[in-house]
Enzyme design. Structure first.
Site, PDB file in Angstrom:
ATOM      1  N   ASP A  67       6.937  -3.071  46.294  1.00 49.12           N
ATOM      2  CA  ASP A  67       6.569  -4.084  45.307  1.00 49.12           C
ATOM      3  C   ASP A  67       6.496  -3.442  43.933  1.00 49.12           C
ATOM      4  O   ASP A  67       5.716  -2.522  43.707  1.00 49.12           O
ATOM      5  CB  ASP A  67       5.211  -4.696  45.681  1.00 49.12           C
ATOM      6  CG  ASP A  67       4.773  -5.752  44.687  1.00 49.12           C
ATOM      7  OD1 ASP A  67       5.384  -6.830  44.666  1.00 49.12           O
ATOM      8  OD2 ASP A  67       3.829  -5.492  43.910  1.00 49.12           O
ATOM      9  N   GLU A 151      12.180  -6.917  46.212  1.00 43.65           N
ATOM     10  CA  GLU A 151      12.263  -8.305  45.771  1.00 43.65           C
ATOM     11  C   GLU A 151      13.568  -8.511  45.031  1.00 43.65           C
ATOM     12  O   GLU A 151      14.150  -7.577  44.517  1.00 43.65           O
ATOM     13  CB  GLU A 151      11.143  -8.615  44.775  1.00 43.65           C
ATOM     14  CG  GLU A 151       9.766  -8.383  45.284  1.00 43.65           C
ATOM     15  CD  GLU A 151       8.783  -8.337  44.119  1.00 43.65           C
ATOM     16  OE1 GLU A 151       8.190  -9.368  43.835  1.00 43.65           O
ATOM     17  OE2 GLU A 151       8.641  -7.271  43.510  1.00 43.65           O
ATOM     18  N   CYS A 204      -0.342 -14.293  52.874  1.00 44.86           N
ATOM     19  CA  CYS A 204      -1.270 -13.359  53.505  1.00 44.86           C
ATOM     20  C   CYS A 204      -0.490 -12.513  54.505  1.00 44.86           C
ATOM     21  O   CYS A 204       0.158 -13.054  55.400  1.00 44.86           O
ATOM     22  CB  CYS A 204      -2.385 -14.123  54.205  1.00 44.86           C
ATOM     23  SG  CYS A 204      -3.442 -13.065  55.220  1.00 44.86           S
ATOM     24  N   CYS A 207      -2.181 -13.167  58.281  1.00 46.99           N
ATOM     25  CA  CYS A 207      -2.020 -14.376  59.099  1.00 46.99           C
ATOM     26  C   CYS A 207      -0.839 -15.239  58.660  1.00 46.99           C
ATOM     27  O   CYS A 207      -0.486 -16.197  59.334  1.00 46.99           O
ATOM     28  CB  CYS A 207      -3.316 -15.207  59.085  1.00 46.99           C
ATOM     29  SG  CYS A 207      -3.577 -16.081  57.530  1.00 46.99           S
ATOM     30  N   CYS A 223      -7.677 -13.820  51.514  1.00 48.68           N
ATOM     31  CA  CYS A 223      -7.156 -14.965  52.251  1.00 48.68           C
ATOM     32  C   CYS A 223      -8.306 -15.913  52.593  1.00 48.68           C
ATOM     33  O   CYS A 223      -9.294 -15.515  53.182  1.00 48.68           O
ATOM     34  CB  CYS A 223      -6.449 -14.502  53.516  1.00 48.68           C
ATOM     35  SG  CYS A 223      -5.761 -15.874  54.458  1.00 48.68           S
ATOM     36  N   CYS A 226      -8.080 -16.438  56.836  1.00 51.58           N
ATOM     37  CA  CYS A 226      -8.529 -15.443  57.817  1.00 51.58           C
ATOM     38  C   CYS A 226      -9.450 -14.394  57.185  1.00 51.58           C
ATOM     39  O   CYS A 226      -9.790 -13.403  57.825  1.00 51.58           O
ATOM     40  CB  CYS A 226      -7.327 -14.759  58.478  1.00 51.58           C
ATOM     41  SG  CYS A 226      -6.459 -13.631  57.383  1.00 51.58           S
ATOM     42  N   ASP A 233      -0.905  -5.772  45.367  1.00 48.59           N
ATOM     43  CA  ASP A 233       0.447  -5.217  45.438  1.00 48.59           C
ATOM     44  C   ASP A 233       0.770  -4.690  46.837  1.00 48.59           C
ATOM     45  O   ASP A 233       1.898  -4.789  47.302  1.00 48.59           O
ATOM     46  CB  ASP A 233       0.617  -4.104  44.404  1.00 48.59           C
ATOM     47  CG  ASP A 233       0.414  -4.609  42.984  1.00 48.59           C
ATOM     48  OD1 ASP A 233       0.643  -5.814  42.756  1.00 48.59           O
ATOM     49  OD2 ASP A 233       0.014  -3.813  42.115  1.00 48.59           O
TER      50      ASP A 233
HETATM   51 ZN   LIG Z   1      -4.815 -14.670  56.176  1.00 49.72          ZN
END
Ligand SMILES: [Zn+2]
Length: 276
Positions: A67, A151, A204, A207, A223, A226, A233
């Site tokens: 990243d 990316e 995330c 999850c 998140c 979760c 990053d």
């Molecule tokens: Zn999550």
């Protein structure tokens, strides 16, 4: 004079001009296909195009997500953070001062000319430091990882990441990608470019939940589903890495992606090493 190029340790024979002596040692033993001579900041440079055999290296990691940072140059899914060079900042200050001072000099005067030369020299120095930083990153990535996921930063992507680390910003994302493209070929690794709509920052990595909004100043990904907590990053780079896993394993892609995630988590220690 014949049109062939001859290279020796510290001199080169080029068409029309003849023999040229150089300060640095030349890539002796290779047959350059073309040679370019250029001038930058009052110095002369010679660049070669040579063909190299692939040098497959032993890889430390199978997959890595990279990243490009807002805060640091790059964060890797393995936990490594490339800070980027800081040494040029002092030259930037010097440059700003020189530029300010030269504004008060009479254009075309000897003092003015002298200042312009110094300014050009500093510009060149700063550009070189940035170039070197980017090269260190792309060499490390290509040498030590079998698959590198980055990316796809198009022009609008660059705008969204306006504060992208200076080395990448100034060289351009295109240069980062260009270096990776030839170095992965050279070191026998594979470059994977994520789809430009892939929400690497907003998703995330634990999850898979996708946030609607994530502002640039939120440095930690939290998140709401979760309650996973991770450096922003690093979270993005893990998402990028899991793309490579899921894209290659089709039958049991999910399982593999999960195991990869577990493996990554084991060694999540942001800033395990810092590179200048
Ligand atoms: Zn999550």
């Amino acid at each position: 004079m014949d049109g062939s190029i001859k290279v020796e340790h510290q001199k080169i024979k080029v068409p029309v001009i003849g023999w040229l002596k150089t300060y640095e040692r030349l890539p002796y033993g290779y047959k350059p296909t073309s040679v370019t001579i250029s001038q930058k900041a009052n110095r002369w440079f010679i660049s070669f195009k040579i063909e190299l055999e692939q040098q497959t290296t032993d890889k430390l990691y199978d997959v890595v997500g990279c990243d490009l940072g807002v805060k640091s140059l790059a964060t890797l899914s393995t936990g490594l953070v490339f800070e980027g060079a800081k040494s040029y900042r002092k030259y930037e200050k010097q440059l700003a001062r020189l530029q300010y001072l030269s504004r008060h000099k009479v254009q075309g005067s000897n003092n003015w000319k002298k200042a312009q030369k110094q300014i050009a020299k500093l510009h060149f120095k700063i550009a070189n430091i940035r170039k070197d930083t980017l090269h260190k990153l792309t060499t490390y990535l290509s040498k030590n990882h079998s698959k590198i996921v980055i990316e796809d930063l198009n022009v609008s992507g660059m705008l969204a990441k306006r504060k992208l680390a200076k080395a990448v910003q100034d060289m351009g994302f295109y240069e980062f990608r260009r270096q990776l493209e030839y170095k992965t070929k050279l070191f026998g690794s594979e470059l994977i470019i994520a789809d430009r709509w892939f929400a690497s920052s907003k998703t995330c990595s634990n999850c898979g939940h996708k946030k609607e909004i994530l502002s640039l100043n939120e440095r930690v990904f939290e998140c709401e589903k979760c309650s996973f907590n991770c450096d922003r990053d690093l979270n993005a780079s893990i998402n990028l890495a899991s793309l490579a896993v899921s894209s290659t394993v089709s039958a049991c892609g999910l399982v593999s992606a999960d195991t990869a995630r577990m493996k990554q988590e084991d060694n999540i220690k942001p800033t395990v090493g810092r590179f200048e």
